[in-house]
Write an enzyme that holds these catalytic residues in place. Structure first.
Site, mmCIF file in Angstrom:
data_model
loop_
_atom_site.group_PDB
_atom_site.id
_atom_site.type_symbol
_atom_site.label_atom_id
_atom_site.label_comp_id
_atom_site.label_asym_id
_atom_site.label_seq_id
_atom_site.Cartn_x
_atom_site.Cartn_y
_atom_site.Cartn_z
ATOM 1 N N VAL A 218 0.873 -1.184 0.000
ATOM 2 C CA VAL A 218 0.000 0.000 0.000
ATOM 3 C C VAL A 218 0.901 1.223 0.000
ATOM 4 C CG1 VAL A 218 -1.788 1.295 1.219
ATOM 5 C CG2 VAL A 218 -1.782 -1.197 1.347
ATOM 6 N N HIS A 219 0.688 2.125 -0.956
ATOM 7 C CA HIS A 219 1.526 3.325 -0.958
ATOM 8 C C HIS A 219 0.854 4.567 -1.520
ATOM 9 C CE1 HIS A 219 2.032 2.291 -5.210
ATOM 10 N NE2 HIS A 219 2.423 3.531 -5.388
ATOM 11 N N ARG A 220 -0.292 4.439 -2.171
ATOM 12 C CA ARG A 220 -0.889 5.595 -2.835
ATOM 13 C C ARG A 220 -1.450 6.581 -1.809
ATOM 14 N NH1 ARG A 220 -1.384 5.610 -8.067
ATOM 15 N NH2 ARG A 220 -3.011 7.188 -7.945
ATOM 16 N N ASP A 294 -2.365 -1.332 -4.143
ATOM 17 C CA ASP A 294 -2.899 -0.168 -4.850
ATOM 18 C C ASP A 294 -1.939 0.291 -5.955
ATOM 19 O OD1 ASP A 294 -0.865 0.951 -3.334
ATOM 20 O OD2 ASP A 294 -2.182 2.179 -2.092
#
Length: 394
Positions: A218-220, A294
């Site tokens: 997850v990074h967005r 994501d």
């Protein structure tokens, strides 16, 4: 995928030393452009804006991918979007004035790509856009603005799929500027996926069994900058961990955000991993029962690896992954767990179906086609074109 363009061999004369500037700024760009850089050889001048640069991660990727040391810009990483673009543009303009390339290549939709496109345009240098024509139709996504502007500026638009080409044509981009090349991610995965024995050793080192774990990233900003969304995602991952191991590769940005939001306790049930090298990530992804992410790149990579993916986003610019059955789009929250459990319930038959399905992103020859187009552009010739678009060859 069969490119819609006719396959006509384009002669590619040797290009002068450092005559093709390849502007990038993130690790996914390094991955997707690595094979193109190697095919160009001494003609490639790698320019890293520093958007996502650090010695441990970007330096390791450069080494792992066998890329030359780049020209590294300064004062870009960690800054707001407008500052990143303006700082990179100022330095690129000076670089192109001092050492004018015959062509500039940018990939995708990053701030680095937009800066490279603007710098090329301001100096009248032919611009080649790799992975053109992606559209999420989500104006809240900064990358959407970047990719639309780059496509309008580009002289040659390398669309990964026929759908990407059709979107460009619907926006009024002339057919003579567009080529369906496939996506360079296919050859990147094929080239860097470790051999079976090495993959088995990696799984053993992480204490997991093939087809019996979940791999998550997850990074967005839409997920990490919203504490409610981040809590919902981590809560669902923790719930899944009651049934099978969940490996969570934590992006540095995500780590900062979850600590600031006081959500570190939700990691207790997960197997937390540091940022992974590309080969190690591919090895773990290849044998995951399901991935949750994501990432745009992961949407493409899982179609090559033959693995199911739950995409946690409000929109996607890669509907091909959904349409071909590899991925599904869900919002943060309980929909994540439901989607993962549906995929798990398909068992071996579901995994076999995806393993046998072709990737919608091409045949692994995209970089060769792009090099052929670059050879024509950089030597001052116009690539040949037909009614369907530019002609390319592997």
């Amino acid at each position: 995928m069969t490119p819609a363009t006719q396959v006509t061999q384009l002669p590619t004369p040797p290009l002068p030393h450092r005559s093709v500037a390849i502007v990038l700024g993130t690790r996914p760009e390094l991955v997707k452009l690595a094979h193109l850089v190697r095919l160009l050889g001494p003609a490639a001048h790698l320019v890293h804006t520093g958007q996502h640069y650090d010695a441990d991660l970007s330096g390791r990727f450069l080494t792992e991918l066998g890329l030359p040391e780049p020209t590294l810009l300064e004062g870009v990483g960690g800054k707001p979007r407008a500052v990143q673009i303006s700082a990179a543009l100022t330095q690129l303009d000076a670089l192109f004035a001092a050492e004018p390339p015959l062509a500039v290549v940018v990939q995708g939709d990053t701030n680095a790509s937009l800066a490279g496109a603007l710098a090329a345009n301001s100096r009248g240098i032919p611009l080649v856009h790799v992975e053109a024509g992606l559209r999420s139709h989500d104006r809240a996504m900064p990358e959407e603005h970047n990719r639309v502007v780059i496509d309008q500026l580009a002289d040659v638009l390398c669309a990964a799929t026929e759908d990407n080409r059709d979107l460009l044509r619907a926006e009024g981009v002339p057919a003579g500027r567009v080529a369906v090349t496939g996506n360079t991610v296919v050859e990147a995965v094929q080239e860097h996926l470790p051999a079976e024995a090495e993959r088995a050793a990696l799984l053993a080192a992480h204490g997991v069994t093939a087809d019996r774990y979940v791999l998550a990233t997850v990074h967005r900003p839409e997920n990490t900058d919203d504490p409610v969304a981040l809590r919902a995602i981590l809560t669902e991952l923790a719930a899944l961990a009651a049934d099978l191991p969940v490996l969570f590769a934590v992006h540095p940005r995500t780590k900062v955000r979850l600590e600031a939001a006081g959500l570190g306790h939700l990691l207790a049930e997960l197997t937390v991993l540091p940022p992974l090298g590309y080969g190690e990530f591919l090895a773990l992804a290849r044998h995951a029962a399901v991935l949750v992410s994501d990432s745009g790149g992961v949407q493409e990579e899982t179609t090559v690896l033959g693995r199911p993916l739950v995409v946690v986003r409000r929109s996607t610019e890669r509907p091909e992954a959904m349409d071909s059955g590899f991925a599904e789009l869900v919002a943060p929250g309980r929909a994540i767990g439901r989607a993962v459990r549906r995929r798990l319930a398909e068992g071996e038959a579901g995994l076999r179906r995806l393993t046998d399905a072709p990737s919608p992103f091409g045949d692994g020859l995209a970089s060769q086609r792009i090099v052929a187009l670059l050879g024509a552009v950089a030597s001052g010739r116009r690539p040949e074109h037909s009614a369907g678009g530019l002609s390319v060859a592997a």
